[in-house]
Design an enzyme around this catalytic site. Structure first.
Site, PDB file in Angstrom:
ATOM      1  N   CYS A 172       0.825  -1.214   0.000  1.00 50.61           N
ATOM      2  CA  CYS A 172       0.000   0.000   0.000  1.00 50.61           C
ATOM      3  C   CYS A 172       0.864   1.272   0.000  1.00 50.61           C
ATOM      4  O   CYS A 172       1.619   1.506   0.950  1.00 50.61           O
ATOM      5  CB  CYS A 172      -0.923  -0.031   1.223  1.00 50.61           C
ATOM      6  N   CYS A 206      -0.016   3.677   2.897  1.00 43.82           N
ATOM      7  CA  CYS A 206       0.493   3.139   4.165  1.00 43.82           C
ATOM      8  C   CYS A 206       1.978   3.476   4.333  1.00 43.82           C
ATOM      9  O   CYS A 206       2.412   3.845   5.423  1.00 43.82           O
ATOM     10  CB  CYS A 206       0.315   1.626   4.222  1.00 43.82           C
TER      11      CYS A 206
END
Length: 84
Positions: A8, A11
């Protein structure tokens, strides 16, 4: 609670921001629980999380805010301050 996934992009941007905030005196007593989006499906279901890069903030055992996909340090700090 910080829900992340290794693949991600958001993230990867959020993690150092959260880590930097946790290293400051204001957040010295704040605890972060990391949840892996790919492997901890039972926790995701329990927390009603459908997307990685989700940050859920609790104060006194109650959820006070959550955000998904935000990478602006000021926004992340504002959400985390709700736990103080």
């Amino acid at each position: 609670v910080h829900v992340t996934a290794p693949w991600c992009g958001e993230c990867k941007l959020q993690k150092p921001i959260v880590a930097k905030l946790l290293s400051t005196p204001d957040f010295k007593d704040t605890k972060v629980f990391n949840v892996d989006f790919d492997t901890q499906k039972d926790v995701l279901k329990q927390l009603h999380v459908q997307t990685q890069s989700t940050l859920i903030v609790y104060k006194g055992g109650k959820e006070v805010d959550r955000m998904t996909g935000k990478t602006d340090p000021a926004v992340i700090e504002a959400v985390m301050r709700k736990a103080l």
